[in-house]
Design a protein around this motif. Structure first.
Motif, PDB file in Angstrom:
ATOM      1  N   GLU A 259      50.057-105.950  -4.613  1.00  0.00           N
ATOM      2  CA  GLU A 259      50.337-104.765  -5.414  1.00  0.00           C
ATOM      3  C   GLU A 259      49.065-104.327  -6.127  1.00  0.00           C
ATOM      4  N   ARG A 260      48.691-103.093  -5.907  1.00  0.00           N
ATOM      5  CA  ARG A 260      47.500-102.546  -6.534  1.00  0.00           C
ATOM      6  C   ARG A 260      47.875-101.611  -7.664  1.00  0.00           C
ATOM      7  N   ASP A 261      46.945-101.492  -8.567  1.00  0.00           N
ATOM      8  CA  ASP A 261      47.170-100.627  -9.717  1.00  0.00           C
ATOM      9  C   ASP A 261      47.322 -99.175  -9.256  1.00  0.00           C
ATOM     10  N   PRO A 262      48.247 -98.413  -9.860  1.00  0.00           N
ATOM     11  CA  PRO A 262      48.399 -96.996  -9.464  1.00  0.00           C
ATOM     12  C   PRO A 262      47.118 -96.191  -9.626  1.00  0.00           C
ATOM     13  N   LEU A 263      46.320 -96.519 -10.640  1.00  0.00           N
ATOM     14  CA  LEU A 263      45.061 -95.802 -10.822  1.00  0.00           C
ATOM     15  C   LEU A 263      44.100 -96.090  -9.672  1.00  0.00           C
ATOM     16  N   GLU A 264      44.076 -97.335  -9.195  1.00  0.00           N
ATOM     17  CA  GLU A 264      43.218 -97.672  -8.056  1.00  0.00           C
ATOM     18  C   GLU A 264      43.674 -96.933  -6.804  1.00  0.00           C
ATOM     19  N   GLN A 265      44.983 -96.862  -6.589  1.00  0.00           N
ATOM     20  CA  GLN A 265      45.495 -96.130  -5.432  1.00  0.00           C
ATOM     21  C   GLN A 265      45.141 -94.647  -5.519  1.00  0.00           C
ATOM     22  N   PHE A 266      45.181 -94.102  -6.724  1.00  0.00           N
ATOM     23  CA  PHE A 266      44.825 -92.693  -6.893  1.00  0.00           C
ATOM     24  C   PHE A 266      43.343 -92.469  -6.595  1.00  0.00           C
ATOM     25  N   ILE A 267      42.478 -93.373  -7.063  1.00  0.00           N
ATOM     26  CA  ILE A 267      41.044 -93.237  -6.797  1.00  0.00           C
ATOM     27  C   ILE A 267      40.759 -93.373  -5.306  1.00  0.00           C
ATOM     28  N   GLN A 268      41.427 -94.301  -4.647  1.00  0.00           N
ATOM     29  CA  GLN A 268      41.255 -94.443  -3.196  1.00  0.00           C
ATOM     30  C   GLN A 268      41.696 -93.184  -2.466  1.00  0.00           C
ATOM     31  N   HIS A 269      42.796 -92.588  -2.902  1.00  0.00           N
ATOM     32  CA  HIS A 269      43.262 -91.341  -2.292  1.00  0.00           C
ATOM     33  C   HIS A 269      42.255 -90.210  -2.511  1.00  0.00           C
ATOM     34  N   LEU A 270      41.680 -90.143  -3.709  1.00  0.00           N
ATOM     35  CA  LEU A 270      40.714 -89.093  -4.005  1.00  0.00           C
ATOM     36  C   LEU A 270      39.503 -89.160  -3.082  1.00  0.00           C
ATOM     37  N   ILE A 271      38.941 -90.371  -2.925  1.00  0.00           N
ATOM     38  CA  ILE A 271      37.674 -90.518  -2.204  1.00  0.00           C
ATOM     39  C   ILE A 271      37.898 -90.620  -0.705  1.00  0.00           C
ATOM     40  N   CYS A 272      38.827 -91.469  -0.293  1.00  0.00           N
ATOM     41  CA  CYS A 272      38.997 -91.733   1.143  1.00  0.00           C
ATOM     42  C   CYS A 272      39.781 -90.641   1.859  1.00  0.00           C
ATOM     43  N   ASP A 273      40.631 -89.924   1.149  1.00  0.00           N
ATOM     44  CA  ASP A 273      41.442 -88.895   1.792  1.00  0.00           C
ATOM     45  C   ASP A 273      40.990 -87.484   1.410  1.00  0.00           C
TER      46      ASP A 273
ATOM     47  N   GLN B 191      36.499-100.828 -17.909  1.00  0.00           N
ATOM     48  CA  GLN B 191      35.536-100.650 -16.835  1.00  0.00           C
ATOM     49  C   GLN B 191      36.185-100.650 -15.461  1.00  0.00           C
ATOM     50  N   GLN B 192      37.515-100.613 -15.429  1.00  0.00           N
ATOM     51  CA  GLN B 192      38.188-100.677 -14.136  1.00  0.00           C
ATOM     52  C   GLN B 192      37.979 -99.406 -13.335  1.00  0.00           C
ATOM     53  N   ALA B 193      38.158 -98.259 -13.960  1.00  0.00           N
ATOM     54  CA  ALA B 193      38.029 -96.998 -13.228  1.00  0.00           C
ATOM     55  C   ALA B 193      36.627 -96.799 -12.658  1.00  0.00           C
ATOM     56  N   PRO B 194      35.538 -96.987 -13.411  1.00  0.00           N
ATOM     57  CA  PRO B 194      34.200 -96.877 -12.800  1.00  0.00           C
ATOM     58  C   PRO B 194      33.978 -97.872 -11.676  1.00  0.00           C
ATOM     59  N   GLY B 195      34.495 -99.088 -11.839  1.00  0.00           N
ATOM     60  CA  GLY B 195      34.337-100.075 -10.777  1.00  0.00           C
ATOM     61  C   GLY B 195      35.046 -99.685  -9.500  1.00  0.00           C
ATOM     62  N   TRP B 196      36.247 -99.119  -9.627  1.00  0.00           N
ATOM     63  CA  TRP B 196      36.986 -98.690  -8.440  1.00  0.00           C
ATOM     64  C   TRP B 196      36.325 -97.485  -7.787  1.00  0.00           C
ATOM     65  N   VAL B 197      35.817 -96.556  -8.593  1.00  0.00           N
ATOM     66  CA  VAL B 197      35.113 -95.408  -8.015  1.00  0.00           C
ATOM     67  C   VAL B 197      33.884 -95.872  -7.238  1.00  0.00           C
ATOM     68  N   LYS B 198      33.129 -96.788  -7.801  1.00  0.00           N
ATOM     69  CA  LYS B 198      31.949 -97.330  -7.125  1.00  0.00           C
ATOM     70  C   LYS B 198      32.337 -98.071  -5.847  1.00  0.00           C
ATOM     71  N   LYS B 199      33.421 -98.822  -5.908  1.00  0.00           N
ATOM     72  CA  LYS B 199      33.868 -99.586  -4.742  1.00  0.00           C
ATOM     73  C   LYS B 199      34.186 -98.679  -3.568  1.00  0.00           C
ATOM     74  N   TYR B 200      34.933 -97.608  -3.809  1.00  0.00           N
ATOM     75  CA  TYR B 200      35.370 -96.748  -2.708  1.00  0.00           C
ATOM     76  C   TYR B 200      34.288 -95.760  -2.291  1.00  0.00           C
TER      77      TYR B 200
ATOM     78  N   LEU C  20      31.882 -97.752   3.123  1.00  0.00           N
ATOM     79  CA  LEU C  20      31.547 -96.843   4.223  1.00  0.00           C
ATOM     80  C   LEU C  20      31.954 -97.430   5.567  1.00  0.00           C
ATOM     81  N   ASN C  21      33.174 -97.914   5.657  1.00  0.00           N
ATOM     82  CA  ASN C  21      33.642 -98.477   6.913  1.00  0.00           C
ATOM     83  C   ASN C  21      34.186 -97.375   7.814  1.00  0.00           C
ATOM     84  N   MET C  22      35.086 -97.737   8.714  1.00  0.00           N
ATOM     85  CA  MET C  22      35.465 -96.802   9.769  1.00  0.00           C
ATOM     86  C   MET C  22      36.205 -95.578   9.240  1.00  0.00           C
ATOM     87  N   HIS C  23      36.778 -95.651   8.030  1.00  0.00           N
ATOM     88  CA  HIS C  23      37.474 -94.472   7.516  1.00  0.00           C
ATOM     89  C   HIS C  23      36.502 -93.405   7.043  1.00  0.00           C
TER      90      HIS C  23
END
Length: 278
Positions: free
Chosen positions: A69-83, A108-117, A121-124
């Motif tokens: 289970e991932r944090d909803p904020l992390e899922q939102f950041i992943q959606h913003l960048i990857c999609d 510092q969670q939100a900046p870390g997740w933004v940096k992570k995604y 730079l994988n296949m997506h």
């Protein structure tokens, strides 16, 4: 007819089992086949064939791995960048949403997740749309300059580590990373000195890091080490006799590379591709 029954089940058994009209009848036939196999003595070959057909139609129920289970904020950041960023090509809207994230020093969670995604730079990651990542960082640099510097430093660290590992499975990732470096230069987030340092590092003309790899002092030091290593002398020392023996002074060594740089196979020209991409 055991072999014929096994072939029929392998071909259309799952279709018959999961079709409502034939599901009950097929399930009864499977159970009857299993009981007959256990009651009668059949050759080992047929027994293996029947068991394989049975479990192919009705696979055993294993333990289902629980998704993390991932944090909803992390899922939102992943959606913003990857999609949104890669597919919609609307970096202005994504930039506004990223700026509205909680950037407080306490969390510092939100900046870390933004940096992570951003660095994922994988296949997506769409190779042709990597300029959108550089555009997003360029817009963030006006408001979060320390965060953008951290992302760029991490990008160069990742390139350095992947070059040292020299794993062929990471070659597509390295191409995307180098492509992003070029896009960062196009958006004026890095200067030409850093780009030339990276180029010299790719051809082996550097030390453990790419720092000042394109500087004349670094070039002279590497030439000195290469000549010393070629003549079997101690690293970093060239005697006067060695200089006099060279017709006209120091000449280019056969292999223009830092002796400390990891050697590659003779057929490996992947770093040349990185130079061309950049």
């Amino acid at each position: 007819h055991a072999e014929l029954c096994a072939h029929i089940l392998q071909a259309c058994g799952r279709y018959l089992l999961y079709t409502p009209e034939t599901a009950m009848r097929t399930d009864n036939l499977l159970e009857r086949m299993a009981r007959l196999k256990n009651a009668k003595s059949v050759p080992l070959r047929l027994e293996i064939m029947l068991e394989d057909a049975y479990y192919q139609v009705k696979p055993p129920e294993g333990k289902k791995s629980k998704a993390k289970e991932r944090d909803p904020l992390e899922q939102f950041i992943q959606h913003l960048i990857c999609d949104r960023l890669y597919k919609d090509e609307d970096e202005d809207k994504v930039l506004k949403m990223v700026r509205k994230l909680p950037w407080s020093e306490d969390s510092q969670q939100a900046p870390g997740w933004v940096k992570k995604y951003l660095l994922d730079l994988n296949m997506h990651a769409n190779y042709e749309n990597l300029y959108l990542v550089a555009s997003l960082l360029s817009g963030l640099a006006k408001y979060r300059d320390s965060f953008v510097i951290d992302v760029i430093d991490s990008l160069f660290e990742n390139i350095q580590s992947t070059i040292e590992r020299n794993d062929f499975r990471e070659m597509p990732l390295r191409v995307r990373q180098v492509k992003l470096v070029g896009e960062l230069y196009n958006y004026r987030l890095v200067d030409s000195g850093i780009v030339f340092d990276a180029l010299y590092q790719f051809i082996g003309f550097s030390g453990p890091t790419a720092f000042r790899a394109g500087h004349a002092i670094t070039a002279h030091r590497i030439l000195e080490r290469s000549l010393a290593a070629h003549k079997g002398q101690q690293l970093g020392s060239i005697t006067e006799e060695a200089e006099e023996s060279e017709a006209g002074g120091m000449q280019m060594p056969p292999i223009l590379a830092d002796p400390r740089h990891s050697l590659e196979a003779p057929w490996d020209y992947f770093r040349i591709k990185l130079v061309c991409v950049l």
